[in-house]
Write an enzyme that holds these catalytic residues in place. Structure first.
Site, PDB file in Angstrom:
ATOM      1  NE  ARG A  55      -2.846   0.386   3.348  1.00 22.24           N
ATOM      2  CZ  ARG A  55      -2.132   0.637   4.467  1.00 22.24           C
ATOM      3  NH1 ARG A  55      -1.477   1.784   4.572  1.00 22.24           N
ATOM      4  NH2 ARG A  55      -2.081  -0.225   5.447  1.00 22.24           N
ATOM      5  CE1 TYR A 107     -18.193  10.490 -14.565  1.00 21.66           C
ATOM      6  CE2 TYR A 107     -16.909  10.655 -12.548  1.00 21.66           C
ATOM      7  CZ  TYR A 107     -17.755   9.943 -13.384  1.00 21.66           C
ATOM      8  OH  TYR A 107     -18.152   8.686 -13.025  1.00 21.66           O
ATOM      9  CG  ASP A 179     -10.305  15.482 -14.816  1.00 20.45           C
ATOM     10  OD1 ASP A 179      -9.706  14.887 -15.729  1.00 20.45           O
ATOM     11  OD2 ASP A 179     -11.250  14.972 -14.179  1.00 20.45           O
ATOM     12  CE  LYS A 204     -13.680   7.381 -18.094  1.00 21.21           C
ATOM     13  NZ  LYS A 204     -13.469   7.715 -16.743  1.00 21.21           N
TER      14      LYS A 204
HETATM   15  N1  PLP Z   1     -12.667  12.820 -14.619  1.00 21.20           N
HETATM   16  C1  PLP Z   1     -13.296  12.677 -15.789  1.00 21.20           C
HETATM   17  C2  PLP Z   1     -13.186  13.757 -16.820  1.00 21.20           C
HETATM   18  C3  PLP Z   1     -14.067  11.534 -16.042  1.00 21.20           C
HETATM   19  O1  PLP Z   1     -14.709  11.410 -17.220  1.00 21.20           O
HETATM   20  C4  PLP Z   1     -14.170  10.530 -15.039  1.00 21.20           C
HETATM   21  C5  PLP Z   1     -14.961   9.310 -15.271  1.00 21.20           C
HETATM   22  O2  PLP Z   1     -15.692   9.194 -16.223  1.00 21.20           O
HETATM   23  C6  PLP Z   1     -13.493  10.724 -13.836  1.00 21.20           C
HETATM   24  C7  PLP Z   1     -12.747  11.874 -13.660  1.00 21.20           C
HETATM   25  C8  PLP Z   1     -13.563   9.696 -12.732  1.00 21.20           C
HETATM   26  O3  PLP Z   1     -12.693   8.646 -13.033  1.00 21.20           O
HETATM   27  P1  PLP Z   1     -12.916   7.112 -12.625  1.00 21.20           P
HETATM   28  O4  PLP Z   1     -14.161   6.645 -13.296  1.00 21.20           O
HETATM   29  O5  PLP Z   1     -11.679   6.447 -13.097  1.00 21.20           O
HETATM   30  O6  PLP Z   1     -13.060   7.095 -11.134  1.00 21.20           O
END
Ligand code: PLP
Length: 388
Positions: A55, A107, A179, A204
């Site tokens: 961890r 998101y 992000d 992604k």
């Molecule tokens: N940020 C964006 C732009 C996303 O599209 C997503 C998920 O779709 C996330 C963060 C969250 O990521 P995760 O699904 O890997 O937890």
């Protein structure tokens, strides 16, 4: 690449294959070994080879974190069990009473985390359209610690000016977190433009094969990195060594994948724009996009995500999604396979009305993630599904 070889001056495509991934010194294996051990033998109490317990640190994870930092041009990379795990950990660097400014189009899960988890724990937030820099400046309070943004945004594909927001937040002593999931470091590197940290849903494009859920944070701020490293271990949202291996494997083709996906998306977006059954297309590469000039300046290509509004509302959108054959109707994005989804019902259901409709997430609104299939095949699929 030899273990001691320098990464200085290498391009992203080369770093993706070599950064953190020298041949294994014990066997010469050219692929990073998956070290599954949960614990590591010590020569005596406190005398270890850099790893104690998986961890806190793991060799496969370390390789991934070095590679992620190199790709984003940062000093410190940290990986997590999901994008939301990365976001949760980063938000724990704040304290009750702190205030967050957040881009108004993020998101849905990020919004849900702020609203349903962090707010009850004492963190205040304000959602704001980051295109209006005067409004952003006016919204900064003495207790504002963080500005959180996506660009391009999910799902409206708005583009925000990272360098301008970085200058504004730096002047106010506020951290800027970008992000970078949609753009990836192939298209933009927010740290180079002044951001404090970059966050990813590695689920992604970074992994790119829709077989891992993962997250990442990269920063060059040593104090933030130290706190994040502590929280990574203390909160425990760490990825498995196998997932780290899969993301590393995906990263090796990040550049070629993203460039090809962008080329197909650009062609599909311009065809969609001329289609009689399409009311509106959001794609930063189109001249009709409000931030087209900014996107051209800030990004190496406009990305491979497209969102569009279909004439005929919910019935038309649902019919379109059901008729598509190559595009799977599924959440997520950034994989080699093309995906299509209905944000109001699927990814953004947690954004309440009327905020959702005000953003433009209407019943006829659909989001496409353009994959690596042949562009002509993808367009035929779309044309057939639009025809009804
Ligand atoms: N940020 C964006 C732009 C996303 O599209 C997503 C998920 O779709 C996330 C963060 C969250 O990521 P995760 O699904 O890997 O937890």
């Amino acid at each position: 690449m030899r273990p001691d070889a320098s990464l200085e001056g290498l391009s992203l495509d080369t770093l993706a294959i070599h950064a953190g991934q020298p041949p294994d010194p014990t066997s010469g294996a050219v692929m990073t070994p998956i070290v599954l051990a949960s614990t590591f033998a010590q020569d005596g109490p406190g005398h270890h080879k850099g790893y104690e317990y998986s961890r806190s640190g793991n060799p496969t994870r370390h390789a991934l974190e070095v590679c992620l930092a190199a790709l984003e041009g940062g000093e410190h990379g940290l990986s997590f069990s999901s994008g939301l795990g990365a976001t949760t950990t980063l938000l724990h660097t704040l304290a009750p009473g702190d205030h967050i400014l957040c881009g108004d189009d993020v998101y849905g899960g990020t919004f849900r985390l702020l609203d349903k988890v962090m707010k009850p724990m004492g963190l205040a937030y304000t959602m704001i359209d980051l295109r209006d820099l005067d409004r952003v400046r006016a919204a900064i309070r003495p207790e504002t610690r963080l500005l959180w943004m996506e660009t391009p945004t999910n799902p409206m594909l708005k583009v925000f000016d990272i360098a301008a927001l970085a200058a504004l937040t730096a002047a106010a002593g506020v951290m800027l977190v970008v992000d970078n999931t949609f753009a990836t470091p192939v298209l933009q590197r927010p740290l180079d433009l002044g951001a404090t940290a970059v966050v990813h849903s590695a689920t992604k494009y970074l992994n790119g094969h829709s077989d891992v859920v993962g997250g990442a944070v990269v920063t060059s701020d040593p104090a933030l990195a130290e706190r994040l490293r502590f929280l990574q271990n203390a909160l425990g949202a760490v990825p498995s060594p196998f997932d780290c291996y899969l993301i590393l494997r995906g990263l090796k083709t990040l550049g070629v994948r993203v460039r090809q996906q962008c080329a197909s998306a650009a062609a599909i977006a311009s065809r969609l724009e001329g289609h009689a059954k399409v009311l509106r297309v959001n794609y930063p590469g189109l001249a009709s996009h409000p931030e087209h000039a900014l996107a051209a300046r800030q990004m190496r290509a406009p990305g491979a995500m497209i969102s569009l509004e279909l004439a005929g509302g919910l019935e038309a959108a649902v019919g379109f999604l059901k008729r598509l054959q190559l595009f799977a109707c599924a959440e997520s994005l950034g994989g080699v396979e093309s995906l299509a989804e209905h944000p109001a019902i699927m990814t953004h259901a947690s954004v309440p009305e009327p905020a959702r409709r005000a953003l433009g997430i209407t019943d006829g609104f659909v989001r496409l993630s353009v994959g690596l299939e042949a562009e002509a095949d993808l367009w035929s699929d779309i044309e057939r599904a639009l025809a009804g």
